[in-house]
Design an enzyme around this catalytic site. Structure first.
Site, PDB file in Angstrom:
ATOM      1  N   ASP A 128      46.865  42.803  44.144  1.00  0.00           N
ATOM      2  CA  ASP A 128      46.341  42.046  45.304  1.00  0.00           C
ATOM      3  C   ASP A 128      45.916  40.646  44.840  1.00  0.00           C
ATOM      4  O   ASP A 128      44.770  40.251  44.968  1.00  0.00           O
ATOM      5  CB  ASP A 128      45.166  42.778  45.969  1.00  0.00           C
ATOM      6  CG  ASP A 128      43.960  42.945  45.040  1.00  0.00           C
ATOM      7  OD1 ASP A 128      42.834  43.057  45.561  1.00  0.00           O
ATOM      8  OD2 ASP A 128      44.132  42.944  43.805  1.00  0.00           O
ATOM      9  N   ASP A 164      44.554  39.382  38.981  1.00  0.00           N
ATOM     10  CA  ASP A 164      45.882  39.996  39.154  1.00  0.00           C
ATOM     11  C   ASP A 164      46.966  39.044  38.646  1.00  0.00           C
ATOM     12  O   ASP A 164      47.944  39.465  38.021  1.00  0.00           O
ATOM     13  CB  ASP A 164      46.173  40.282  40.633  1.00  0.00           C
ATOM     14  CG  ASP A 164      45.146  41.162  41.292  1.00  0.00           C
ATOM     15  OD1 ASP A 164      44.047  40.648  41.602  1.00  0.00           O
ATOM     16  OD2 ASP A 164      45.412  42.350  41.479  1.00  0.00           O
ATOM     17  N   ASN A 195      42.043  41.600  47.813  1.00  0.00           N
ATOM     18  CA  ASN A 195      41.241  40.369  47.618  1.00  0.00           C
ATOM     19  C   ASN A 195      41.345  39.455  48.845  1.00  0.00           C
ATOM     20  O   ASN A 195      40.362  38.834  49.247  1.00  0.00           O
ATOM     21  CB  ASN A 195      41.728  39.605  46.391  1.00  0.00           C
ATOM     22  CG  ASN A 195      41.228  40.211  45.099  1.00  0.00           C
ATOM     23  OD1 ASN A 195      40.056  40.596  45.000  1.00  0.00           O
ATOM     24  ND2 ASN A 195      42.095  40.354  44.119  1.00  0.00           N
ATOM     25  N   THR A 245      46.352  47.272  40.387  1.00  0.00           N
ATOM     26  CA  THR A 245      45.179  46.442  40.072  1.00  0.00           C
ATOM     27  C   THR A 245      44.480  45.983  41.348  1.00  0.00           C
ATOM     28  O   THR A 245      43.705  45.027  41.332  1.00  0.00           O
ATOM     29  CB  THR A 245      45.595  45.196  39.255  1.00  0.00           C
ATOM     30  OG1 THR A 245      46.509  44.418  40.047  1.00  0.00           O
ATOM     31  CG2 THR A 245      46.245  45.584  37.938  1.00  0.00           C
ATOM     32  N   PHE A 255      35.034  46.918  43.813  1.00  0.00           N
ATOM     33  CA  PHE A 255      35.773  46.429  44.972  1.00  0.00           C
ATOM     34  C   PHE A 255      36.992  47.297  45.329  1.00  0.00           C
ATOM     35  O   PHE A 255      37.144  47.727  46.476  1.00  0.00           O
ATOM     36  CB  PHE A 255      36.229  44.985  44.719  1.00  0.00           C
ATOM     37  CG  PHE A 255      37.045  44.395  45.841  1.00  0.00           C
ATOM     38  CD1 PHE A 255      38.432  44.417  45.789  1.00  0.00           C
ATOM     39  CD2 PHE A 255      36.426  43.844  46.953  1.00  0.00           C
ATOM     40  CE1 PHE A 255      39.192  43.888  46.834  1.00  0.00           C
ATOM     41  CE2 PHE A 255      37.181  43.305  48.009  1.00  0.00           C
ATOM     42  CZ  PHE A 255      38.571  43.336  47.939  1.00  0.00           C
ATOM     43  N   ASN A 256      37.919  47.521  44.391  1.00  0.00           N
ATOM     44  CA  ASN A 256      39.183  48.201  44.721  1.00  0.00           C
ATOM     45  C   ASN A 256      38.943  49.582  45.314  1.00  0.00           C
ATOM     46  O   ASN A 256      39.634  50.007  46.245  1.00  0.00           O
ATOM     47  CB  ASN A 256      40.073  48.332  43.478  1.00  0.00           C
ATOM     48  CG  ASN A 256      40.637  46.993  43.039  1.00  0.00           C
ATOM     49  OD1 ASN A 256      40.808  46.088  43.865  1.00  0.00           O
ATOM     50  ND2 ASN A 256      40.880  46.848  41.744  1.00  0.00           N
ATOM     51  N   HIS A 302      39.250  41.467  34.757  1.00  0.00           N
ATOM     52  CA  HIS A 302      39.482  42.883  35.064  1.00  0.00           C
ATOM     53  C   HIS A 302      40.951  43.318  34.899  1.00  0.00           C
ATOM     54  O   HIS A 302      41.260  44.160  34.074  1.00  0.00           O
ATOM     55  CB  HIS A 302      39.079  43.176  36.520  1.00  0.00           C
ATOM     56  CG  HIS A 302      37.687  42.780  36.881  1.00  0.00           C
ATOM     57  ND1 HIS A 302      36.555  43.438  36.429  1.00  0.00           N
ATOM     58  CD2 HIS A 302      37.241  41.778  37.674  1.00  0.00           C
ATOM     59  CE1 HIS A 302      35.484  42.864  36.928  1.00  0.00           C
ATOM     60  NE2 HIS A 302      35.861  41.859  37.687  1.00  0.00           N
ATOM     61  N   ASP A 303      41.842  42.778  35.707  1.00  0.00           N
ATOM     62  CA  ASP A 303      43.170  43.377  35.888  1.00  0.00           C
ATOM     63  C   ASP A 303      44.081  43.352  34.654  1.00  0.00           C
ATOM     64  O   ASP A 303      44.816  44.322  34.420  1.00  0.00           O
ATOM     65  CB  ASP A 303      43.880  42.723  37.082  1.00  0.00           C
ATOM     66  CG  ASP A 303      43.162  43.050  38.383  1.00  0.00           C
ATOM     67  OD1 ASP A 303      43.318  42.296  39.364  1.00  0.00           O
ATOM     68  OD2 ASP A 303      42.433  44.067  38.426  1.00  0.00           O
TER      69      ASP A 303
HETATM   70  O1  RIB Z   1      36.510  44.704  41.139  1.00  0.00           O
HETATM   71  C1  RIB Z   1      37.487  43.875  40.579  1.00  0.00           C
HETATM   72  C2  RIB Z   1      38.832  44.189  41.152  1.00  0.00           C
HETATM   73  O2  RIB Z   1      38.850  43.926  42.558  1.00  0.00           O
HETATM   74  C3  RIB Z   1      39.942  43.318  40.570  1.00  0.00           C
HETATM   75  O3  RIB Z   1      41.148  44.027  40.627  1.00  0.00           O
HETATM   76  C4  RIB Z   1      39.985  42.157  41.518  1.00  0.00           C
HETATM   77  O4  RIB Z   1      41.254  41.496  41.504  1.00  0.00           O
HETATM   78  C5  RIB Z   1      39.771  42.862  42.826  1.00  0.00           C
HETATM   79  O5  RIB Z   1      41.031  43.396  43.250  1.00  0.00           O
HETATM   80 CA    CA Z   2      43.027  42.986  41.773  1.00  0.00          CA
END
Ligand code: RIB
Ligand code: CA
Length: 314
Positions: free
Chosen positions: A10, A15, A39, A127, A169-170, A243-244
């Site tokens: 996303d 990403d 996102n 991701t 978040f994801n 993160h990703d």
């Molecule tokens: O919490 C971080 C994640 O949520 C990452 O993958 C960021 O790109 C969002 O998608």
């Molecule tokens: Ca992401």
């Protein structure tokens, strides 16, 4: 032997770095990049994937559009982190050539058909919210036999959430999809906030990667300059979790990370704790271990790998 992967994302600044890292790695064969609403809205995540592949001169990579919203909830987006487009940054805009377009085939059909027809086992690398992966498994459960491992970015085992106090978040965006994936019986590895917050980008790292002196590393720096704004405010630090790309780094060099095979389930409906990953780290329940949760990253090895790989891009 090359690992065949489908990167489901996303984009999203982090990403975008995951796409660059995967595209720079000959050890990986990217069968396709599937996009999901997360996102930002789906149209923007698709457009951003096209932009990234254009910048790194990989318009051979096919981009697929998937779910525009979670299975049950309305889409919750993160423009507050990634900006209105989802890939806001300073510097020159990326112009996508008119002949580089999203594929006609829907991402879920692409994932199902690709798994069904593959002679090798495939790594799914989500991701973003897990909606596309869950819908693919629901559409054709038999594809499980063709999936070697699902390595996803999401969740939080023993640390705070980043979207609510208890949810990352994801997983917050689509907790129902997360439980479908976690209940699939497929080998799963979780790159949660516990480990991604050990992989922090900062000015020193941005400057070091810029020494590659190529447009992709410059693009990385422009992305990070924007991406760090939100995190500096929230966490009151110069360090920003990347993160990703941890998902891709794990496939390239699993020794960068360590973790434990435990049970993970997700809270789906609670007002307070929707999206919380309930990680039975101590094995106090009788729930079967279903996920390899990472909780340590060697960030020096990670950034050495990232810098080296970005140096091989245009
Ligand atoms: O919490 C971080 C994640 O949520 C990452 O993958 C960021 O790109 C969002 O998608
Ligand atoms: Ca992401």
């Amino acid at each position: 032997m090359n690992k065949k992967i489908i990167l489901d994302c996303d984009p999203g600044h982090d990403d975008a770095v995951a796409i660059m890292l995967a595209a720079a790695s000959k050890e990986l064969e990217i069968l396709g990049i599937t996009c999901v609403g997360g996102n930002v809205g789906l149209d923007n995540t698709v457009n951003n994937a096209l932009k990234v592949c254009t910048l790194i001169e990989r318009t051979d990579l096919k981009i697929y559009s998937g779910a525009s919203k979670p299975i049950h909830y309305d889409l919750f987006t993160a423009e507050y982190v990634h900006g209105k487009t989802g890939l806001d940054k300073k510097g020159d805009p990326i112009i996508i050539s008119s002949d580089y377009k999203v594929e006609d085939q829907n991402a879920i059909d692409f994932i199902v058909d690709t798994c069904k027809s593959s002679t090798d086992q495939i790594y799914l690398c989500p991701t973003g919210p897990l909606t596309n992966i869950a819908l693919s498994l629901q559409k054709n459960p038999s594809i499980k036999e063709k999936i070697k491992e699902i390595v996803f970015m999401g969740g939080a085992a023993m640390c705070l959430g980043n979207t609510t106090p208890s949810a990352e978040f994801n997983i917050f965006v689509d907790p129902h999809a997360a439980n479908i994936v976690l209940g699939s019986g497929i080998p799963i590895t979780m790159m949660g906030l516990d480990v991604t917050h050990q992989v922090n980008v900062n000015k020193t790292i941005i400057n070091s990667i810029n020494e590659n002196n190529n447009k992709s590393s410059k693009f990385f720096g422009e992305l990070m300059d924007f991406y760090t704004i939100f995190h500096k405010k929230l966490y009151e630090t110069e360090d920003t979790p990347l993160h990703d790309p941890c998902v891709i780094a794990y496939l390239l060099d699993p020794s960068i990370f360590t973790g434990k095979l435990v049970n993970v389930v997700v809270e789906e409906n609670s007002e307070l704790t929707r999206g919380a990953t309930i990680v039975d780290w101590l094995g106090v329940t009788n729930r079967n271990p279903n996920c390899h949760v990472m909780n340590y990253a060697n960030d020096k090895k990670f950034f050495a790998l990232l810098k080296n790989k970005l140096s091989t891009l245009p």
